[in-house]
Design a protein around this motif. Structure first.
Motif, PDB file in Angstrom:
ATOM      1  N   LEU A 285      16.898  15.051   8.875  1.00 30.15           N
ATOM      2  CA  LEU A 285      16.287  16.432   8.915  1.00 30.15           C
ATOM      3  C   LEU A 285      16.508  17.444   7.878  1.00 30.15           C
ATOM      4  CD1 LEU A 285      16.462  16.661  12.648  1.00 30.15           C
ATOM      5  CD2 LEU A 285      14.360  15.641  11.202  1.00 30.15           C
ATOM      6  N   SER A 289      11.202  20.129   5.298  1.00 32.08           N
ATOM      7  CA  SER A 289      10.422  19.238   6.030  1.00 32.08           C
ATOM      8  C   SER A 289      10.193  19.744   7.832  1.00 32.08           C
ATOM      9  CB  SER A 289      10.714  17.610   6.049  1.00 32.08           C
ATOM     10  OG  SER A 289       9.954  16.989   7.094  1.00 32.08           O
ATOM     11  N   PHE A 291       9.859  20.176  11.570  1.00 31.57           N
ATOM     12  CA  PHE A 291       9.902  18.940  12.514  1.00 31.57           C
ATOM     13  C   PHE A 291       9.555  19.794  14.162  1.00 31.57           C
ATOM     14  CE2 PHE A 291      14.006  19.615  14.730  1.00 31.57           C
ATOM     15  CZ  PHE A 291      14.862  20.126  13.736  1.00 31.57           C
ATOM     16  N   TYR A 292       9.383  18.998  15.156  1.00 32.84           N
ATOM     17  CA  TYR A 292       9.310  19.308  16.393  1.00 32.84           C
ATOM     18  C   TYR A 292       9.818  18.329  17.217  1.00 32.84           C
ATOM     19  CZ  TYR A 292       4.966  16.348  16.082  1.00 32.84           C
ATOM     20  OH  TYR A 292       4.147  15.102  15.915  1.00 32.84           O
ATOM     21  N   GLY A 298       6.858  13.560  18.056  1.00 33.89           N
ATOM     22  CA  GLY A 298       8.136  14.563  17.855  1.00 33.89           C
ATOM     23  C   GLY A 298       9.522  13.604  18.003  1.00 33.89           C
ATOM     24  N   LEU A 299      10.328  14.643  17.753  1.00 34.71           N
ATOM     25  CA  LEU A 299      11.714  14.028  17.633  1.00 34.71           C
ATOM     26  C   LEU A 299      12.346  13.268  18.954  1.00 34.71           C
ATOM     27  CD1 LEU A 299      14.285  14.665  15.465  1.00 34.71           C
ATOM     28  CD2 LEU A 299      14.979  16.071  17.551  1.00 34.71           C
ATOM     29  N   TYR A 302      10.814   9.835  19.100  1.00 28.70           N
ATOM     30  CA  TYR A 302      11.476   8.907  18.083  1.00 28.70           C
ATOM     31  C   TYR A 302      12.929   8.527  18.758  1.00 28.70           C
ATOM     32  CZ  TYR A 302      13.401   7.428  13.609  1.00 28.70           C
ATOM     33  OH  TYR A 302      14.160   6.485  12.763  1.00 28.70           O
ATOM     34  N   GLN A 450      11.763   6.921   9.949  1.00 24.59           N
ATOM     35  CA  GLN A 450      11.420   7.961  11.062  1.00 24.59           C
ATOM     36  C   GLN A 450      10.040   8.454  10.640  1.00 24.59           C
ATOM     37  OE1 GLN A 450      14.200  10.264   8.332  1.00 24.59           O
ATOM     38  NE2 GLN A 450      12.981  11.899   8.517  1.00 24.59           N
ATOM     39  N   SER A 452       7.061  11.605   9.879  1.00 26.30           N
ATOM     40  CA  SER A 452       7.338  12.542   8.774  1.00 26.30           C
ATOM     41  C   SER A 452       7.024  13.816   9.410  1.00 26.30           C
ATOM     42  CB  SER A 452       5.968  12.322   7.768  1.00 26.30           C
ATOM     43  OG  SER A 452       4.850  12.379   8.481  1.00 26.30           O
ATOM     44  N   PHE A 453       6.624  13.714  10.874  1.00 29.68           N
ATOM     45  CA  PHE A 453       6.164  14.974  11.550  1.00 29.68           C
ATOM     46  C   PHE A 453       5.441  15.772  11.154  1.00 29.68           C
ATOM     47  CE2 PHE A 453      11.094  14.230  12.144  1.00 29.68           C
ATOM     48  CZ  PHE A 453      10.870  14.232  13.434  1.00 29.68           C
TER      49      PHE A 453
END
Ligand SMILES: Nc1ncnc2c1ncn2[C@@H]1O[C@H](COP(=O)(O)OP(=O)(O)OP(=O)(O)O)[C@@H](O)[C@H]1O
Ligand SMILES: O=P(O)(O)OC[C@H]1O[C@](O)(CO)[C@@H](O)[C@@H]1O
Ligand SMILES: [Mg+2]
Length: 485
Positions: A285, A289, A291-292, A298-299, A302, A450, A452-453
């Motif tokens: 992270l 970029s 993220f949420y 979302g994180l 994942y 991962q 890309s959000f």
């Protein structure tokens, strides 16, 4: 801080769209300066090297990837020794100052400036300024000789000390003048180089025969134009130790999660390269970029998926990532700054670790074991590695050659593998950042797998905001307007 620079660009245009963004020279404002033969001409180590001296017309292109019909573009003056110098060695009184945060290699640069001045040019009066810019007017200066700096490159930090804030142009230039200093070597990041630019302007305003030369230092790799900053490789290498530890801890526990926070205030280069180098990282992270946490893509989703697949995972987070999420939660948090005016960040590593723990405790039946490792200062306090040592040597030597040849108001930097002299304002006007629509970030995403959000809509927005790429080469010269200070 916010001192504004009025640095005047010296631009020379040639055929086929050739542009030289040149650096100032003492003769621009002091006419009829006498020259001397470069002492290297009679130095046995150098006189045998053919073409050791750089041709006055040698320049280095900023872009190496070009199209058939594209203009030749921007060039910088090639660094290196000139046939003529503008200083008699006995008359030189040089000083070195280090400012801003620490970075591996600072001592190597100091050592190599002292050695180059003495061994190449016979300059023996070299002084160290104690503790950054404020040391110019508040402290005694330190005598530096090849002997006293001989093995400092084996130590981390800077033997001169460093600081933030305290830049008072008038007092600094008064001190330079009072002490009879005529070459000032300034090692530091974007803020330091802005400070160097205003020192140069004041020196020029007073018509002083004093060189101001910068050496770019930034562990975050956030300085534009240059290929990369010294100490960056060392920092990425040192970060591997923390990532390895996080991986070992994560692998040894049921649903183990290792979280590692790395430096990177506005630019996520350390996190990106440390992740690419390690291959044990499942999620990286960075500030560039967004993220949420909750919901589809979302994180948390994942992390759950990854733990189900692998039983463990490693997360690398740059200190500047997710700051907007923390700000939303802590609307009343004080907007604090350091002495140089840089925003003080909230600890995203602690925050994200707690968020993940809370999520798994409250919303899932998965027990997790999370270990948070913060090696922030460990990666920048170490001595530089072999490759950075070589890099520091070249930067220092180039800088000394430029100063002796009368160039001033420049930063010494590597551009497309060549040493160059770059005008200060090209170094300070923008900030180097990871471009998340660039292929380098895509490589990272495909290496970690991962999300890309980003939604298609977001990508379109980012593309619109972006400046045109200055280099077609992947991951190079990705610059954004400077957001510091
Ligand atoms: N705009 C400016 N004008 C004059 N001096 C400045 C300016 N910005 C910063 N400085 C001075 O430069 C020095 C270093 O600045 P800063 O603390 O921002 O670190 P830096 O050089 O950007 O390095 P890094 O961010 O990599 O640690 C400080 O002494 C600060 O006062
Ligand atoms: O705590 P300090 O010394 O101000 O330094 C922290 C900052 O310095 C940097 O290393 C830049 O030099 C940033 O990554 C970091 O936020
Ligand atoms: Mg900075």
């Amino acid at each position: 801080m916010g001192t504004e620079s009025n640095y005047q660009m010296k631009v020379v245009k040639g055929d086929h769209g050739y542009v030289l963004e040149d650096v100032p020279h003492l003769t621009d404002y002091i006419p009829d300066l006498p020259t001397h033969d470069n002492p290297l001409r009679s130095n046995p180590a150098y006189s045998v090297v053919k073409q050791y001296f750089v041709d006055m017309d040698d320049t280095v292109p900023q872009k190496v990837v070009v199209h058939k019909d594209s203009p030749r573009g921007v060039h910088f003056r090639r660094a290196g020794p000139r046939q003529k110098v503008y200083f008699n060695s006995d008359d030189v009184r040089a000083c070195i100052v280090t400012c801003g945060g620490l970075c591996p290699g600072l001592n190597t640069v100091i050592r190599e400036i002292v050695h180059s001045l003495d061994y190449m040019y016979g300059v023996s009066k070299v002084f160290g300024i104690d503790g950054g810019y404020r040391g110019f007017y508040s402290k005694n200066i330190i005598n530096l000789t090849p002997k006293t700096v001989n093995d400092i490159h084996k130590r981390g930090g800077t033997i001169l000390g460093s600081s933030r804030g305290g830049h008072d142009t008038t007092k600094i230039v008064d001190s330079i003048q009072d002490r009879g200093i005529n070459q000032v070597y300034i090692i530091g990041g974007d803020g330091t180089q802005k400070g160097a630019a205003v020192i140069y302007e004041e020196i020029r305003r007073r018509d002083l025969k004093v060189i101001v030369a910068g050496i770019p230092k930034t562990i975050d790799n956030d300085i534009p134009v240059i290929d990369k900053s010294f100490g960056f490789d060392t920092a990425v290498e040192e970060a591997q130790r923390a990532i390895n530890a996080a991986h070992v801890e994560a692998e040894s526990a049921e649903n183990g999660i290792g979280v590692v926070k790395l430096m990177g205030r506005y630019s996520g280069f350390i996190a990106m390269y440390a992740t690419l180098a390690s291959r044990d990282v499942d999620l990286c992270l960075i500030p560039e970029s967004p993220f949420y946490l909750e919901g589809d893509g979302g994180l948390f989703e994942y992390i759950e998926k990854r733990l189900k697949e692998n039983g463990h995972m490693v997360i690398v987070i740059a200190e500047g990532a997710g700051q907007e999420l923390l700000a939303e939660e802590n609307a009343h948090a004080k907007n604090e700054q350091d002495a140089s005016g840089n925003k003080l960040l909230q600890d995203v590593g602690l925050w994200i670790s707690q968020k993940i723990r809370d999520h798994f405790a409250k919303k899932t039946k998965m027990p997790i074991t999370l270990k948070y490792i913060d090696p922030t200062y460990m990666i920048r306090a170490v001595p530089s590695n072999a490759s950075d040592n070589v890099y520091c040597t070249l930067l220092a030597q180039s800088c000394v050659h430029g100063a002796m040849a009368g160039y001033t108001g420049f930063t010494s930097g590597l551009v497309n593998g060549r040493q160059t002299y770059i005008p200060f304002n090209r170094i300070t006007e923008k900030q180097n950042m990871v471009v998340i629509t660039d292929r380098m970030w895509a490589r990272l995403l495909s290496s970690t797998n991962q999300p890309s959000f980003l939604r298609v809509k977001d990508i379109e927005e980012i593309k619109k905001e972006e400046q045109p790429q200055t280099q077609l080469l992947d991951g190079d010269n990705n610059v954004h307007e400077n957001s510091g200070h």
